[in-house]
Design a protein around this motif. Structure first.
Motif, mmCIF file in Angstrom:
data_model
loop_
_atom_site.group_PDB
_atom_site.id
_atom_site.type_symbol
_atom_site.label_atom_id
_atom_site.label_comp_id
_atom_site.label_asym_id
_atom_site.label_seq_id
_atom_site.Cartn_x
_atom_site.Cartn_y
_atom_site.Cartn_z
ATOM 1 N N LEU A 209 0.823 -1.147 -0.034
ATOM 2 C CA LEU A 209 0.129 -0.068 -0.003
ATOM 3 C C LEU A 209 0.691 1.228 0.069
ATOM 4 C CD1 LEU A 209 -2.737 -1.253 2.699
ATOM 5 C CD2 LEU A 209 -3.262 -0.895 0.037
ATOM 6 N N VAL A 210 1.939 1.278 0.474
ATOM 7 C CA VAL A 210 2.954 2.194 0.465
ATOM 8 C C VAL A 210 4.199 1.910 0.036
ATOM 9 C CG1 VAL A 210 1.731 3.309 2.488
ATOM 10 C CG2 VAL A 210 4.013 1.885 2.875
ATOM 11 N N SER A 211 4.892 2.993 -0.574
ATOM 12 C CA SER A 211 6.371 2.768 -1.101
ATOM 13 C C SER A 211 7.354 3.642 -0.175
ATOM 14 C CB SER A 211 6.447 3.004 -2.319
ATOM 15 O OG SER A 211 5.458 2.161 -3.167
ATOM 16 N N THR A 212 8.715 3.341 -0.293
ATOM 17 C CA THR A 212 9.540 4.446 0.453
ATOM 18 C C THR A 212 10.530 4.919 -0.809
ATOM 19 O OG1 THR A 212 9.362 2.953 2.158
ATOM 20 C CG2 THR A 212 11.449 4.276 2.049
ATOM 21 N N ARG A 213 10.763 6.222 -0.689
ATOM 22 C CA ARG A 213 11.659 6.920 -1.582
ATOM 23 C C ARG A 213 13.192 6.736 -0.904
ATOM 24 N NH1 ARG A 213 7.688 11.202 -0.680
ATOM 25 N NH2 ARG A 213 6.492 11.408 -2.595
#
Length: 584
Positions: A181-185
């Motif tokens: 559901l989320v990603s990390t830069r």
């Protein structure tokens, strides 16, 4: 690999409906108490394949194929034992035992499903609060009922919408990432994967939420964005809409595979509720097999442009290994510039139904495509055509279909081909029919296999049965079945049969278990049937006691009474006293 205990396997079989399982693949007709069809494992014209709803077993009186739900899936779907058990367990809603040292345990996956459920609840509320998103769905013809049925939502533009609402702790943020559901830069900041998109929740065949699809509303690329691969979402193994299409597929016996999520929703709104779509990937082997598990006939629907033709070509090239007996695969090309969504909204469901009737066999589509690539009037190109056509046909799992299309190819190329009928699958040598009446022990074994719950079986004097082995070959089989019954209490027929290790013996026992008792002279009345079993047990006990007494008598004749124990002498005298009394 998960370890399946006997208790778990019994539970899986108990929760499985064999008639429904087989009927979805091989149409059955009820005759009497059982269901019948032409056997899917060998060629025949008269049905000899019998399925028992009561016993949850099947048996073919022609080729002797036999088994329960697990065995049928292994044979028909060409699954391994763990794959068949897993499929049945999933369909029954049973959690699998934890994996031993490999892969995530079921308990570690449940929180990911729950995290997706929480996210979808937020997205659905966001749709209710966003007029622009609701207006977009309205312009696409999506009705309120479909929004609810398919649980559509909206992901706001905010980059941390989910993180603010669901990511309050480190564990919460870990679950958001694990669920895709989320990603990390690169700088470590976390952002929502889905932003400013209509959300399409994706459920597996068991109804568990496994992933999401998001569609941009302004044409921004990518038009569709799907969840990444996660421990619970494998796009090659999931079909969008399958959960909602189960009933429509069961009712029609067909599944319609389309290309887009909105195509599925529009068709369901129009009453064509057996439509599904691939989930963020081109159709693959696992998805094709997944649909065939749900329906014996599949229609692949493609746009009528060059991209649609290429997609159809790829799909048809996957087909041969999946086209086993009783399965149909057809291809439908829509008019140029149309997809199911636009066609139904523009011309209505009747127009789409009319087009469905024009769907053509997948192998016909393949051969026509191959002819477009190779001019069979020219000999060297004809050779290339034959090479490719024969290579594909060689992969066909259905021997009859293979023979028919080999003849078709030969005719196309102006060749004469000798007819060699394909041999029946799994054909075993026919066994000579037994003449005369079955022995007492034959009869007892048949009754035991069909009515193992009868309390009278507990009265058999099992210790004396070996004295019958020499005079009646069926005595050993009866004794073995009785041992299985005594080792595990409350066994039913398929539970007893599942514990047979020898394949030849299992085939013989399945035949007995599927023989209609009425055809053997047994009463259909339950009370009379139980009385017959009690009488059978009493006769076996009398016969085995008599054989035991004869054995003791022979020992006395050879070594004298002194060689016998007091109990053996008493037993011998009792038997001779009964003989004298019967003669008088």
């Amino acid at each position: 690999m998960a370890q399946f205990t006997p208790a778990f396997l019994d539970l899986v079989l108990e929760r499985s409906d064999l008639v429904h399982l087989i009927d979805a693949r091989v149409p059955l007709k009820k005759k009497g108490k059982d269901y019948w069809a032409c056997c899917p494992f060998h060629q025949e014209k008269t049905p000899s394949f019998s399925v028992s709803a009561d016993k949850q077993i099947y048996y073919c009186f022609g080729c002797h194929a036999h088994g329960n739900a697990i065995g049928f899936l292994m044979e028909y779907e060409r699954l391994s034992f763990p794959e068949a058990v897993t499929l049945l367990a999933e369909d029954a809603g049973l959690a699998l035992p934890e994996e031993q040292g490999k892969g995530p345990a079921v308990d570690t996956l449940k929180p990911l499903h729950q995290e997706l459920e929480r996210a979808v609840a937020l997205y659905r509320q966001a749709l209710r609060d966003n007029a622009e998103a609701r207006n977009y769905l309205q312009t696409r013809g999506v009705l309120a009922a479909a929004i609810e049925r398919f649980e559509l939502g909206f992901a706001p533009a905010a980059a941390q919408f989910l993180t603010r609402n669901l990511g309050k702790s480190g564990e919460d943020r870990r679950l958001l990432a694990a669920a895709g559901l989320v990603s990390t830069r690169d700088d470590g900041t976390v952002y929502d994967r889905f932003r400013e998109r209509v959300i399409f929740p994706i459920r597996d065949g068991r109804g568990r939420l496994v992933g999401l699809g998001g569609r941009s509303m302004d044409g921004r690329e990518p038009k569709y964005l799907n969840s990444p691969e996660t421990p619970i979402y494998h796009k090659s193994r999931v079909l969008y809409g399958l959960h909602q299409a189960r009933e429509g597929i069961r009712r029609t016996g067909k599944a319609l595979l389309v290309e887009g999520y909105l195509d599925v929703i529009t068709l369901h709104q129009a009453g064509i509720d057996n439509a599904v779509a691939a989930s963020g990937t081109a159709l693959g082997n696992e998805q094709l097999e997944l649909i065939f598990r749900a329906a014996p006939e599949i229609v692949l629907c493609f746009d009528g442009d060059s991209a649609g033709e290429q997609a159809a070509w790829r799909a048809v090239n996957l087909a041969p290994e999946h086209l086993r007996q009783g399965r149909l695969l057809r291809v439908l090309f829509l008019p140029q510039g149309e997809d199911p969504d636009s066609l139904v909204r523009g011309q209505g469901s009747a127009a789409f139904h009319a087009l469905l009737a024009t769907a053509r066999p997948a192998l016909d589509v393949y051969l026509e495509g191959l002819q477009k690539r190779h001019n069979i009037v020219v000999e060297d190109e004809k050779a290339v055509f034959l090479h490719h056509a024969r290579a594909l046909l060689q992969r066909l799992a259905d021997p009859i279909l293979k023979e028919l299309y080999e003849q078709r190819v030969a005719t196309l190329c102006g060749l004469r081909m000798a007819r060699h009928p394909s041999p029946p699958l799994h054909q075993e040598p026919s066994r000579p029919r037994q003449r005369g009446q079955p022995s007492l022990l034959d009869r007892a074994l048949l009754l035991l296999l069909q009515v193992p719950q009868a309390p009278a079986w507990q009265q058999v004097e099992a210790a004396l049965l070996p004295f019958l082995f020499a005079s009646d070959p069926a005595a050993k089989n009866f004794a073995q079945a009785l041992d299985i019954l005594r080792d595990t209490t409350h066994l039913d027929t398929h539970g007893l049969l599942s514990r047979i290790a020898d394949p030849d013996q299992a085939a013989a026992w399945y035949r007995l278990a599927m023989t209609p008792l009425e055809s053997t002279g047994t009463s259909v009345d339950e009370e009379l049937r139980q009385r017959e079993i009690s009488d059978c047990v009493a006769r076996i006990n009398r016969r085995s006691r008599a054989e035991r007494a004869l054995f003791i008598g022979r020992a006395a004749d050879q070594a004298g009474l002194a060689a016998l124990s007091d109990s053996e002498i008493a037993e011998l005298l009792r038997h001779r006293w009964r003989d004298d009394e019967n003669r008088s």
